[in-house]
Scaffold this active site. Structure first.
Site, PDB file in Angstrom:
ATOM      1  N   ARG A  41       0.927  -1.310  -0.028  1.00  6.72           N
ATOM      2  CA  ARG A  41      -0.026   0.024  -0.067  1.00  6.72           C
ATOM      3  C   ARG A  41       0.797   1.458   0.167  1.00  6.72           C
ATOM      4  O   ARG A  41       0.492   2.352  -0.522  1.00  6.72           O
ATOM      5  CB  ARG A  41      -0.817   0.062   1.176  1.00  6.72           C
ATOM      6  CG  ARG A  41      -2.166  -0.906   1.110  1.00  6.72           C
ATOM      7  CD  ARG A  41      -2.993  -0.936   2.324  1.00  6.72           C
ATOM      8  NE  ARG A  41      -4.192  -1.662   1.843  1.00  6.72           N
ATOM      9  CZ  ARG A  41      -5.120  -2.232   2.723  1.00  6.72           C
ATOM     10  NH1 ARG A  41      -4.932  -1.921   3.975  1.00  6.72           N
ATOM     11  NH2 ARG A  41      -6.186  -2.750   2.390  1.00  6.72           N
ATOM     12  N   LYS A 198     -18.879 -18.055   3.235  1.00  7.18           N
ATOM     13  CA  LYS A 198     -20.238 -17.950   3.613  1.00  7.18           C
ATOM     14  C   LYS A 198     -20.941 -17.146   2.494  1.00  7.18           C
ATOM     15  O   LYS A 198     -20.672 -16.202   1.951  1.00  7.18           O
ATOM     16  CB  LYS A 198     -20.255 -17.034   4.904  1.00  7.18           C
ATOM     17  CG  LYS A 198     -19.836 -17.827   6.308  1.00  7.18           C
ATOM     18  CD  LYS A 198     -19.995 -17.043   7.449  1.00  7.18           C
ATOM     19  CE  LYS A 198     -19.931 -17.798   8.589  1.00  7.18           C
ATOM     20  NZ  LYS A 198     -19.998 -16.679   9.795  1.00  7.18           N
ATOM     21  N   GLY A 351      -8.547  -9.792  -0.018  1.00  5.90           N
ATOM     22  CA  GLY A 351      -7.504 -10.467   0.464  1.00  5.90           C
ATOM     23  C   GLY A 351      -7.142 -11.749   0.063  1.00  5.90           C
ATOM     24  O   GLY A 351      -5.797 -11.890  -0.232  1.00  5.90           O
ATOM     25  N   GLY A 374     -13.050  -4.402   1.362  1.00  9.55           N
ATOM     26  CA  GLY A 374     -14.551  -3.991   1.331  1.00  9.55           C
ATOM     27  C   GLY A 374     -15.194  -3.246   0.594  1.00  9.55           C
ATOM     28  O   GLY A 374     -16.326  -3.229   0.015  1.00  9.55           O
TER      29      GLY A 374
END
Length: 397
Positions: A41, A198, A351, A374
């Site tokens: 980053r 999930k 990720g 996100g």
């Protein structure tokens, strides 16, 4: 999406002598002693900072790091290790400034790093008084932090409302372009791979993509829930039985458009979840009651690879098996290699996906690798991100 681009301002000479405030994403992983373990980053933020310096600006950069408590600064919240790494990468001294909200001294051609912005009271709730103070520090506000674009905070939204000019840095602009290319006007067929443990965390994404994609490849625990929906037994594999009807609805929505959700025809199973567990390839219809499905089988992987090679656009979020274990990595590896070999424009994010891309060394073959987990997921859900929204608003006035 129409936003003002910092690169255009620099090219037209509007940045010389101006005070530029860059919101970067320098939130890097650290070891116990504070040393940086992975600096992607920081390296990704350098082009924007260098661009501002080359254009003759007085440059201020800030970022969050970790999850500090507002108003209670602790030594481990400090961006000091980041300042040191930035100095090395820029080849010049980058000083770190605490208590900067009420004023910053920086001259054209200089760069200062402003201490962890999430320590400031009101940052997370986007307090207007704080936002106005920060906006008063600069002539030009640059958002170059896609990883926080889904949050409306002081340094990502508030300051953009009140700064004289608010624009997108090169990293943010590249995300906007790549997302537009993949989702707004994609070259068909558009194939999305959505995998992970999930269904519940990805359900809205699956529903949103089901309206738009030509093929929706599901993997990991999500695929197990879809196998249940297709009437297959999955033994003691991870799944969400209460979401079977939702999975069926996604399959039906795709079918109604002449599109499909490919269900695995073979799987790799084990009796225990362990790196040294014995892996057995089985037909998807022959999973035993005490089996755990830990990967897609070679036949399924080959079929999916063939589909990916025919795609026009590929969106990839999530590995299709437990690729961290050698015995259960084949599915993810085959898919990664198919994406690498495909002529499609590919965009990948999340990720675990980035870890798989690094493991199989296909960074150069993926069209665009998204830096925000996100934020990337919320885009796939069809949400408007606050940081994009305010920059588009400011560009329109």
């Amino acid at each position: 999406m129409n936003v003002i681009r910092f690169s255009d301002l620099c090219a037209s000479g509007q940045v010389a002598g101006q005070r530029v405030f860059i919101r970067a994403d320098l939130n890097v992983p650290q070891a116990g002693d504070g040393s940086i373990t992975e600096d992607t980053r920081i390296r990704a933020s350098v082009p924007c900072i260098q661009m501002a310096l080359d254009a003759g600006a007085a440059v201020m950069v800030t970022s969050h790091l970790g999850r500090p408590t507002e108003g209670a600064f602790k030594p481990e919240d400090s961006l000091a290790p980041v300042a040191q790494r930035l100095s090395e990468l820029l080849g010049r001294s980058v000083s770190l400034l605490a208590h900067w909200v009420d004023g910053v001294t920086v001259a054209p051609g200089q760069v200062v790093l402003l201490e962890n912005c999430r320590v400031n009271k009101g940052e997370k709730k986007n307090d207007e008084a704080l936002a106005r103070k920060m906006a008063a520090l600069c002539d030009i506000y640059v958002n170059d932090a896609f990883g926080t674009a889904h949050r409306a905070e002081g340094t990502t939204y508030g300051i953009a409302q009140f700064a004289p000019i608010a624009c997108a840095g090169p990293l943010l602009a590249a995300e906007i372009d790549a997302i537009g290319k993949a989702l707004e006007a994609p070259k068909r067929p558009l194939v999305a791979i959505v995998a992970g443990a999930k269904v519940s965390t990805k359900l809205t994404i699956l529903k949103s993509l089901a309206q738009n994609v030509d093929q929706l490849i599901v993997g990991g625990g999500i695929a197990n829930t879809f196998m249940l929906a297709a009437g297959l037994k999955i033994g003691k594999s991870l799944a969400e039985a209460d979401l079977v009807s939702e999975a069926k609805a996604v399959i039906e929505a795709m079918k109604a458009r002449g599109a499909e959700v490919p269900i695995p025809t073979d799987v790799v199973t084990a009796k225990t979840f362990a790196a040294d567990a014995l892996a057995t390839v089985k037909r998807a219809s022959e999973v035993a009651d005490d089996d755990l499905i830990l990967d897609i089988g070679p036949e399924t992987a080959a079929k999916l690879a063939a589909q990916l090679k025919q795609a026009g656009t590929i969106v990839w979020n999530g590995p299709v098996g437990v690729f961290e274990f050698a015995a259960f990595e084949n599915g993810t590896k085959v898919i990664a290699q198919a994406i690498a070999e495909s002529n499609a424009f590919s965009i990948a994010g999340g990720g675990d996906t980035l870890a798989a891309i690094a493991k199989y060394g296909i960074e150069k073959q993926v069209g665009y690798i998204s830096t925000g987990g996100g934020a990337f997921l919320e885009i796939l859900e069809g949400k408007q991100l606050p940081a994009f929204e305010i920059l588009a608003k400011r560009a329109a006035h």
